[in-house]
Design a protein around this motif. Structure first.
Motif, PDB file in Angstrom:
ATOM      1  N   GLY A  24     -20.775 -27.930   4.592  1.00 11.31           N
ATOM      2  CA  GLY A  24     -20.156 -29.014   3.860  1.00 11.31           C
ATOM      3  C   GLY A  24     -20.903 -29.338   2.573  1.00 11.31           C
ATOM      4  O   GLY A  24     -20.290 -29.586   1.527  1.00 11.31           O
ATOM      5  N   ALA A  25     -22.238 -29.337   2.636  1.00  7.06           N
ATOM      6  CA  ALA A  25     -23.030 -29.627   1.444  1.00  7.06           C
ATOM      7  C   ALA A  25     -22.845 -28.545   0.384  1.00  7.06           C
ATOM      8  O   ALA A  25     -22.729 -28.837  -0.812  1.00  7.06           O
ATOM      9  CB  ALA A  25     -24.506 -29.760   1.815  1.00  7.06           C
ATOM     10  N   LYS A  26     -22.801 -27.288   0.818  1.00  2.00           N
ATOM     11  CA  LYS A  26     -22.620 -26.196  -0.134  1.00  2.00           C
ATOM     12  C   LYS A  26     -21.195 -26.165  -0.691  1.00  2.00           C
ATOM     13  O   LYS A  26     -20.984 -25.758  -1.841  1.00  2.00           O
ATOM     14  CB  LYS A  26     -22.957 -24.864   0.535  1.00  2.00           C
ATOM     15  N   THR A  27     -20.214 -26.593   0.080  1.00  2.95           N
ATOM     16  CA  THR A  27     -18.854 -26.713  -0.452  1.00  2.95           C
ATOM     17  C   THR A  27     -18.813 -27.791  -1.530  1.00  2.95           C
ATOM     18  O   THR A  27     -18.163 -27.620  -2.577  1.00  2.95           O
ATOM     19  CB  THR A  27     -17.871 -27.037   0.673  1.00  2.95           C
ATOM     20  N   ALA A  28     -19.500 -28.898  -1.301  1.00  2.00           N
ATOM     21  CA  ALA A  28     -19.600 -29.941  -2.324  1.00  2.00           C
ATOM     22  C   ALA A  28     -20.282 -29.410  -3.577  1.00  2.00           C
ATOM     23  O   ALA A  28     -19.898 -29.747  -4.703  1.00  2.00           O
ATOM     24  CB  ALA A  28     -20.360 -31.144  -1.770  1.00  2.00           C
ATOM     25  N   LEU A  29     -21.289 -28.558  -3.387  1.00  6.11           N
ATOM     26  CA  LEU A  29     -21.975 -27.943  -4.516  1.00  6.11           C
ATOM     27  C   LEU A  29     -21.001 -27.140  -5.384  1.00  6.11           C
ATOM     28  O   LEU A  29     -21.090 -27.147  -6.619  1.00  6.11           O
ATOM     29  CB  LEU A  29     -23.092 -27.037  -4.010  1.00  6.11           C
ATOM     30  N   CYS A  30     -20.055 -26.468  -4.748  1.00  8.30           N
ATOM     31  CA  CYS A  30     -19.061 -25.698  -5.497  1.00  8.30           C
ATOM     32  C   CYS A  30     -18.193 -26.618  -6.349  1.00  8.30           C
ATOM     33  O   CYS A  30     -17.781 -26.252  -7.459  1.00  8.30           O
ATOM     34  CB  CYS A  30     -18.209 -24.866  -4.541  1.00  8.30           C
ATOM     35  N   SER A  31     -17.906 -27.820  -5.857  1.00  8.74           N
ATOM     36  CA  SER A  31     -17.187 -28.799  -6.656  1.00  8.74           C
ATOM     37  C   SER A  31     -18.023 -29.226  -7.858  1.00  8.74           C
ATOM     38  O   SER A  31     -17.490 -29.421  -8.968  1.00  8.74           O
ATOM     39  CB  SER A  31     -16.829 -30.017  -5.803  1.00  8.74           C
ATOM     40  N   LEU A  32     -19.329 -29.368  -7.670  1.00 10.02           N
ATOM     41  CA  LEU A  32     -20.235 -29.702  -8.769  1.00 10.02           C
ATOM     42  C   LEU A  32     -20.189 -28.625  -9.855  1.00 10.02           C
ATOM     43  O   LEU A  32     -20.181 -28.929 -11.056  1.00 10.02           O
ATOM     44  CB  LEU A  32     -21.660 -29.869  -8.240  1.00 10.02           C
ATOM     45  N   VAL A  33     -20.159 -27.361  -9.436  1.00 11.55           N
ATOM     46  CA  VAL A  33     -20.066 -26.258 -10.395  1.00 11.55           C
ATOM     47  C   VAL A  33     -18.835 -26.422 -11.280  1.00 11.55           C
ATOM     48  O   VAL A  33     -18.904 -26.366 -12.515  1.00 11.55           O
ATOM     49  CB  VAL A  33     -20.020 -24.899  -9.658  1.00 11.55           C
ATOM     50  N   LYS A  34     -17.691 -26.619 -10.649  1.00 10.32           N
ATOM     51  CA  LYS A  34     -16.442 -26.708 -11.399  1.00 10.32           C
ATOM     52  C   LYS A  34     -16.375 -27.981 -12.244  1.00 10.32           C
ATOM     53  O   LYS A  34     -15.828 -27.981 -13.358  1.00 10.32           O
ATOM     54  CB  LYS A  34     -15.261 -26.607 -10.446  1.00 10.32           C
ATOM     55  N   SER A  35     -16.940 -29.061 -11.746  1.00  9.75           N
ATOM     56  CA  SER A  35     -16.951 -30.308 -12.506  1.00  9.75           C
ATOM     57  C   SER A  35     -17.798 -30.171 -13.768  1.00  9.75           C
ATOM     58  O   SER A  35     -17.409 -30.634 -14.859  1.00  9.75           O
ATOM     59  CB  SER A  35     -17.489 -31.448 -11.641  1.00  9.75           C
ATOM     60  N   THR A  36     -18.958 -29.541 -13.637  1.00 10.68           N
ATOM     61  CA  THR A  36     -19.834 -29.348 -14.792  1.00 10.68           C
ATOM     62  C   THR A  36     -19.182 -28.452 -15.831  1.00 10.68           C
ATOM     63  O   THR A  36     -19.205 -28.749 -17.041  1.00 10.68           O
ATOM     64  CB  THR A  36     -21.177 -28.750 -14.340  1.00 10.68           C
ATOM     65  N   ALA A  37     -18.588 -27.359 -15.387  1.00  8.12           N
ATOM     66  CA  ALA A  37     -17.915 -26.442 -16.310  1.00  8.12           C
ATOM     67  C   ALA A  37     -16.777 -27.147 -17.039  1.00  8.12           C
ATOM     68  O   ALA A  37     -16.598 -26.980 -18.259  1.00  8.12           O
ATOM     69  CB  ALA A  37     -17.396 -25.224 -15.555  1.00  8.12           C
ATOM     70  N   ALA A  38     -16.013 -27.939 -16.320  1.00  6.84           N
ATOM     71  CA  ALA A  38     -14.864 -28.603 -16.922  1.00  6.84           C
ATOM     72  C   ALA A  38     -15.285 -29.614 -17.988  1.00  6.84           C
ATOM     73  O   ALA A  38     -14.631 -29.753 -19.024  1.00  6.84           O
ATOM     74  CB  ALA A  38     -14.046 -29.310 -15.836  1.00  6.84           C
ATOM     75  N   GLN A  39     -16.396 -30.312 -17.748  1.00  7.46           N
ATOM     76  CA  GLN A  39     -16.806 -31.378 -18.668  1.00  7.46           C
ATOM     77  C   GLN A  39     -17.607 -30.888 -19.865  1.00  7.46           C
ATOM     78  O   GLN A  39     -17.577 -31.522 -20.932  1.00  7.46           O
ATOM     79  CB  GLN A  39     -17.651 -32.418 -17.912  1.00  7.46           C
TER      80      GLN A  39
END
Length: 248
Positions: free
Chosen positions: A163-178
Motif C-alpha cells: 500500500g505504501a509503495k502504491t501511494a509512492l507511485c501516485s507521488l511520482v505521477k503527481s510530481t511529474a504532472a505539477q
C-alpha cells in the motif's frame, strides 16, 4: 541520452544493492555523487573507491552515513542529508524497508514505520529538492517502488508495504504532472526479484525458481533501466516494471 557532467546526484540507500549499482552508473555518466548509507561506513568507503575509479570526474564523490528510521524521521529536515538533498540536481530514493506479514500480524508500529519510510520519507525528500530544481529549471527524480505496485491491488502477505509503495507511485505521477513545465522529471522504477548482497545463496535459489526466466535479475540491469528513466527527458511520470514478467 543525456550525460550528467556538472550535475550533483544524491542516492538515498546508495551504498548497497541496486542503489550501489545506480551510484556507479551515475558516476560513470559524469555526475558528482553523494552516496547515502544507513549503517555501514566501511561499505560506503569501499563504494567510494569504486566511484573514484570509474568516474570521469575524479575525487568529487562523497559518502554520508545517517540512519533513517521512523523514530528519527522528524530529525531529517535539519540533518546533513537534507542539506545535500536541497542542493541536488538528481535525486534517487532507493531506500524503503520491505515488510512481509499478514494483516492480523501487522502491528501498529509496523504500519507506522512502513508507511513513513516507504512513502512519507520519499515525499519529504521530493518536497525539499523541488525549489532548487525549479530555480535551475532542471531536475531528475527517481523513486523506487515495489514489485507490481503500479496499480491498486490486493496483497496477501505484504499489505502495509504494498500500500505504501502504491501511494509512492501516485507521488511520482503527481510530481511529474505539477513540475514538468520546469524541466523536472519524476519517474518510478519497480524492481522484481533482484540479486543483491543482502540475500543468501539459498534465498537466491528460491527467488530464481519464481522468475519466468529461472534466474534472478542482476542489480546492474535494474540500474541500467533506472539510468534510462533519468536520461530521457521525455519520459516523465512513468512507472517501469523491471520484473522479468513475474506475477504471483
Amino acid at each position: 541520452m543525456e550525460q550528467f557532467t556538472g550535475k550533483k546526484a544524491v542516492v538515498i540507500g546508495g551504498s548497497g544493492g541496486i542503489g550501489a549499482a545506480l551510484s556507479l552508473k551515475l558516476a560513470q555518466s559524469g555526475a558528482q555523487v553523494l552516496v547515502h548509507g544507513g549503517h555501514n561506513q566501511d561499505k560506503i568507503n569501499k563504494l567510494l573507491e569504486r566511484l573514484h575509479h570509474v568516474s570521469p570526474s575524479q575525487d568529487t564523490h562523497q559518502g554520508l552515513l545517517q540512519e533513517l528510521s521512523a523514530e528519527r524521521l522528524q530529525e531529517l529536515p535539519t540533518s546533513p542529508l537534507m542539506e545535500e538533498i536541497r542542493a541536488s540536481d538528481i535525486l534517487c530514493v532507493a531506500f524503503g524497508p520491505f515488510l512481509q506479514k499478514s494483516l492480523e500480524d501487522t502491528s501498529p508500529q509496523d504500519w507506522i514505520s512502513t508507511t513513513l519510510l516507504n512513502y512519507a520519507l520519499p515525499g519529504i525528500c521530493v518536497s525539499a529538492v523541488l525549489p532548487h530544481m525549479k530555480a535551475h529549471r532542471w531536475g531528475r527524480i527517481l523513486l523506487f517502488g515495489g514489485t507490481l505496485t503500479h496499480s491498486v491491488k490486493g496483497f496477501l502477505t505484504n499489505a502495509a508495504y504494498g500500500g505504501a509503495k502504491t501511494a509512492l507511485c501516485s507521488l511520482v505521477k503527481s510530481t511529474a504532472a505539477q513540475y514538468s513545465s520546469w524541466g523536472i522529471t519524476c519517474n518510478g522504477i519497480l524492481p522484481g526479484l533482484t540479486e543483491t548482497e543482502y540475500q543468501s545463496a539459498d534465498q537466491l535459489t528460491v527467488l530464481a525458481k519464481k522468475n519466468p526466466s529461472g534466474s534472478v535479475i542482476p542489480a546492474d540491469r535494474v540500474a541500467q533501466a533506472a539510468m534510462n528513466l533519468l536520461s530521457i527527458k521525455e519520459i516523465n511520470g512513468a512507472l517501469l516494471n523491471v520484473d522479468d514478467g513475474w506475477s504471483p
